[in-house]
Design a protein around this motif. Structure first.
Motif, PDB file in Angstrom:
ATOM      1  N   UNK A   1       8.531  -4.413  77.482  1.00 51.31           N
ATOM      2  CA  UNK A   1       9.835  -4.014  76.960  1.00 51.31           C
ATOM      3  C   UNK A   1       9.687  -3.179  75.688  1.00 51.31           C
ATOM      4  N   UNK A   2       8.844  -3.635  74.771  1.00 51.78           N
ATOM      5  CA  UNK A   2       8.718  -2.929  73.487  1.00 51.78           C
ATOM      6  C   UNK A   2       8.094  -1.552  73.658  1.00 51.78           C
ATOM      7  N   UNK A   3       7.076  -1.491  74.538  1.00 53.39           N
ATOM      8  CA  UNK A   3       6.417  -0.198  74.741  1.00 53.39           C
ATOM      9  C   UNK A   3       7.389   0.822  75.315  1.00 53.39           C
ATOM     10  N   UNK A   4       8.447   0.336  75.966  1.00 49.36           N
ATOM     11  CA  UNK A   4       9.463   1.247  76.496  1.00 49.36           C
ATOM     12  C   UNK A   4       9.990   2.171  75.410  1.00 49.36           C
ATOM     13  N   UNK A   5      10.072   1.661  74.185  1.00 51.74           N
ATOM     14  CA  UNK A   5      10.564   2.483  73.082  1.00 51.74           C
ATOM     15  C   UNK A   5       9.703   3.733  72.908  1.00 51.74           C
ATOM     16  N   UNK A   6       8.438   3.628  73.347  1.00 53.50           N
ATOM     17  CA  UNK A   6       7.556   4.774  73.170  1.00 53.50           C
ATOM     18  C   UNK A   6       7.756   5.841  74.231  1.00 53.50           C
TER      19      UNK A   6
END
Lengths: 655, 655
Positions: free
Chosen positions: B39-44
């Motif tokens: 989920x967090x890597x999606x921000x990248x």
């Protein structure tokens, strides 16, 4: 044999009966294709290898070509005459291995066999690589595909050889005779010109063009000779393969040998004379402007027309196919080693087409490894090459000398002289080759031969150990002993387990069902149901009731607790056999096996390898294919004969 | 557990007891590392994917960034709130599979599971490839090694996951918090400047710079939204993995979900606002001058100093590690499918470290195949990507709506409303994504999901068939039946065969020794010795004498004649069990097995798979390790308990 295996039959041919052996044998015409290609192809690289060494001498080096070739031809003829003796003395295939085994002892024979094996593996890789190399230099667009082409040729050769000897002979006859026909035509035309035109054109060859001193020249000549001796490899093949000729096989083999040697000598001398006449020297391989001796020579004689290209094409084909000699002989050497148990037994068995499939496959794999490791360019392997063949030659000739010494009479004297001469010739050659090539990598051959001898000895020692451990003349006396305990591992109570249980009850009075609970999946603990399922029916029939042991596996292991349990039983009952009844579901289609756990297979393997001497594994298959939903009591069908009745009948009968 | 397996322990850690399960559970801090990275890597990549679509609009496209991000954030929050409900309702791991199975039926649950599987496999490959891609663009010297690097990261992830959940959480905590810390710092610094400096610098963003018509703009915005939705993938992971949290796991899971969504929303909004403020647009990936949004943005905010490189490094690490979410969840989905028997059972078992090893290994293999097939550059897989996740989201939300409809009260009403909203939001998003990406390859995802559903159904159908075929409540009644016939294949008379013979004699009155002569090797025909070896000793002890049958194999086959013989016996005695006693030499060292024929193994396998329902295979191992030369009668030791006495005792007892 069943029909229906049509694909396999199509690929490998219908299976041959052992009685078909005689039909699979061949005459000299085919024999040249099967056993002679290695020797004949030597003509394509022997002179070239010789002249390459003479390069530092410039065009002046050419003056040594004819004398050196003459020496090689003399050695070759001696070797051929020696092998003629061997063929007669050992009509069942007198390879260096057999001859030295019978006359010099095991150690020498192992050296000879190891040397031959190394030689054959190298020859396979080098020959295919040379053939493909010639092809890609003619058709440069194929250059990036060198390795795949090499492997394709290798697989093709393996495939043809797996189909059997006759197939091989027929396939290779065309390139062989094309090669011989075209090259001999070149010789005749070229030499004819010498007689008609006189030896005129060789003005360039005079003294003084050498920039090398006398000692260095001697060393160069020795190395040139050593290189030229690669032309002799392959001559031994016929004596190894005598039994593949139609009876009388000695005659067939001798004729083939004679034909091959005469052709080879003609080619070697012809090449030497023509090269000298046209002033043809080697060019540096791998450099721009490189052209092989045979190419230069053919072009000089007949020009670069259609005939030139046919000749070159046949040379390429024969080079690639000369690996076939290794395919014919390597499996035979392995077979002999296997027969004396220096190699595992499968090498002794003949495949469906009467070829020694295992040897063919092993050779293919080894050659493939070499080809892949060297990227399909095996020039660097050539120095390793002749050592094996010459060692085997020398050992073989020494063996023949010993052979004749056991006999007397003029025939033995003549044989002894001929083989002695052969031994000296090949021995000296071997020393020269070793001395001049040791640094270039021939030491690898020596190390490999030594390593293989050690391997052979160890394999044999192990088989001897096994034989001693298992040989027995004891007959079937049995005497009093202990009743077995039957252990039935089960996961749940189903028809598969039930079949196992029924067999176990027939087998033993003491039956222990073992359920291992790993806790991973809801499997019912059988403890509560056990009395109703197993104990009461047994009591009702007057049988001892089977026990149930439930093991809980803290680490979710299925096998370790069971194995520990069996070992404990062995320990507690040191004289009773522990029979473990592994019931197994057998799926009708192989891919359905992917859906299962292979618990039974794992269990069987572990019990076999890690069980004690008392453990006996019983495998009761439950075949799903036999199950039909309409059968109400399926276990009746599949549990098959209810076994316990047999126990009971025995009981009744005894009563 | 035994000690001594130190290498395996060192690599994978000491085995964990099933009771250690609770200790392996984690709290929210580690939970973010295990389940939140995707989920967090999606921000990248989410904002980047969105802005790339807006490129044709030029700098003017930036004006749509904040509104589009806001819509995505709203959908994201709705989805998160919905999953909050799911976590509470299904504390045992309410993946889309479980929720839809309980509320919508099997078919929907299979669609959800297949969609998740496809999503996870793609995510693994794409995430690793993205991480390595970022690394090699930073360190171009590594560019030729892209694929090996990808595979190395993959193997590393698999390895860490095989060691268990706790290990994973601890390993991934560092990059996760570095990523969050650095990026949030960038946001704070950047947004702080907006407040202090005012929204000044964005002069470039005005009307009229677009060269695209209104309809086309709507289509572009839809596609930009669809691309931006990749930012939502990974949010479902927490609800799938609820049980890995320390008890009370619902609380832990909800906290983790909240933390992840808040962080993600902050990042997405922060990136959108900062990008707009600095006028940062996407650059064409793969072209010269390409620079990622986050790189431009970080550089614009804090300059290209050490902090910039630390931030970039953490992005690379998190991208690569975000594949870890798939490693955590894919095995769990497989486990649930396996639990309902839509996949083979091994997926249900936990390995030595309580992880679902089979799922991890299968995921590794599938991702490795994708990486190899695409050479480590998986950009073309991105369009296939969000479809799976969004399908699973929608099915899951629909399932939750059905769940709440079964209940009443204000809580159910609120849940129904929230999940209904979630279903509509993700459903609409799915339609937009499908419509805009179907041509780009999303149809492959759809086809894969459909194919997997068919596979699952077939697997289940087969297991159901097997269950029906093997289930039985029959107890151990046996009744009258037939005595067995024992067949003892033997090659020669040695201690190995003797052990088998002795067991066979104990087992059956009718014992038939079968010798198959293939003619390949000199094996003595036992016919002449048989009376002395077997018949006379049996008569002397009053037992029925075993028979000898010698089969000659014309085609050198060992197994076919034996199998035919057993089948004939089955046919002639349709009610008697045919027990085949396969005696086998067991070597103490594995490599010694290379020296043997594996005749016994082949025979066992053939009898198991191609024997009839009456065939039962008995394997009597002869352990070479137990043999000592000093024991004169080795069979006494190794033949172990002489079995026939058991028979005799039974006989006597009965009498």
């Amino acid at each position: 044999m069943k029909s229906g295996r049509s694909l396999r039959d199509l690929l490998f041919g219908r299976p041959l009966s052992t009685d078909d052996d005689e039909k699979e044998r061949i005459g000299p015409a085919a024999g040249i294709g099967v056993l002679g290609l290695d020797a004949l192809a030597s003509a394509a690289y022997g002179p070239e290898a010789l002249l390459t060494v003479l390069l530092p001498l410039g065009v002046g080096g050419l003056r040594y070509l004819v004398p050196l070739t003459a020496v090689i031809v003399v050695v070759l003829v001696i070797v051929a005459l020696s092998y003629r003796q061997t063929i007669e003395a050992y009509p069942d295939g007198g390879g260096a291995f057999t001859v030295s085994k019978h006359n010099l002892g095991t150690n020498w024979s192992l050296v000879a066999a190891a040397a031959l094996c190394v030689d054959y593996v190298l020859n396979t890789a080098v020959a295919i690589s040379a053939g493909v190399g010639a092809l890609v230099s003619a058709v440069p667009v194929l250059l990036p595909h060198t390795l795949p082409l090499c492997l394709a040729v290798l697989v093709l050769l393996a495939f043809v050889n797996l189909r059997g000897i006759r197939a091989t002979g027929l396939v290779f006859m065309l390139p062989t005779y094309l090669f011989l026909g075209t090259l001999l035509s070149v010789m005749v035309i070229g030499l004819g010109r010498i007689f008609t035109d006189g030896p005129a054109p060789v003005a360039a060859v005079g003294a003084g063009t050498s920039q090398v001193g006398t000692t260095a020249t001697v060393w160069l000549l020795a190395r040139a000779f050593a290189n030229g001796c690669t032309a002799m490899t392959g001559v031994e093949a016929i004596s190894n393969g005598t039994p593949i000729f139609r009876s009388p096989s000695v005659v067939g083999a001798r004729r083939t040998l004679a034909a091959i040697v005469i052709a080879l000598v003609t080619l070697l001398l012809g090449i030497a004379l023509l090269a000298r006449r046209y002033g043809i020297t080697a060019t540096h391989p791998g450099e721009v402007g490189y052209e092989s001796i045979l190419s230069q020579l053919t072009a000089a004689t007949v020009g670069r027309g259609a005939f030139y290209y046919i000749t070159m094409g046949s040379i390429v084909a024969v080079l690639a196919c000369s690996a076939n000699t290794s395919f014919a002989d390597f499996p035979r050497v392995c077979r002999m080693l296997g027969g004396d148990r220096f190699l595992p037994e499968p090498f002794v068995h003949r495949g469906r087409r009467l070829s020694f499939s295992h040897g063919i496959i092993v050779l293919t794999l080894l050659a493939a490894i070499l080809l892949v490791a060297f990227g399909g360019i095996t020039d660097s392997l050539i120095p390793l090459f002749a050592v094996g063949a010459l060692s085997a030659f020398t050992v073989s000739q020494l063996g023949m000398v010993a052979h004749w010494r056991k006999q007397s009479g003029p025939r033995a004297m003549r044989g002894r002289m001929l083989n002695g001469l052969g031994a000296i010739a090949t021995g000296v050659t071997l020393v020269v080759v070793l001395a001049s090539k040791l640094g270039e990598g021939a030491w690898i051959s020596v190390a490999l031969v030594a390593g293989m001898c050690v391997l052979f000895k160890n394999v044999r020692a192990h088989y001897d150990f096994v034989s001693r451990a298992t040989a027995t003349e004891a007959s079937l006396e049995v005497g009093p002993a202990q009743p077995p305990i039957a252990v039935v591992p089960m996961r749940r109570w189903d028809a598969v387990a039930l079949k196992g249980m029924r067999f176990a009850i027939g087998l033993a009075d003491e039956v222990i069902a073992v359920q291992v609970l790993t806790g991973d999946r809801e499997v019912d603990d059988l403890t509560d149901k056990w009395p109703a399922l197993a104990v009461e029916p047994s009591r009702a029939e007057g049988r001892p009731a089977p026990k149930l042991v439930v093991l809980r596996s803290e680490y979710r292991q299925l096998y370790a607790p069971l194995l520990d349990f069996v070992r404990q039983l062995e320990h507690d009952h040191p004289h009773r056999p522990i029979t473990v009844v592994v019931s197994e579901l057998v799926e009708p289609r192989w891919y359905h096996h992917l859906l299962h756990n292979h618990t039974a297979s794992m269990m069987k393997a572990l019990l076999l390898y890690r069980g004690g001497p008392q453990t006996i594994i019983i495998n009761t298959p439950f075949h799903l294919r036999d199950w039909r939903p309409e059968r109400s009591e399926l276990t009746r069908r599949n549990g098959a004969p209810r076994l316990t009745g047999w126990w009971r009948r025995r009981f009744h009968r005894a009563r």
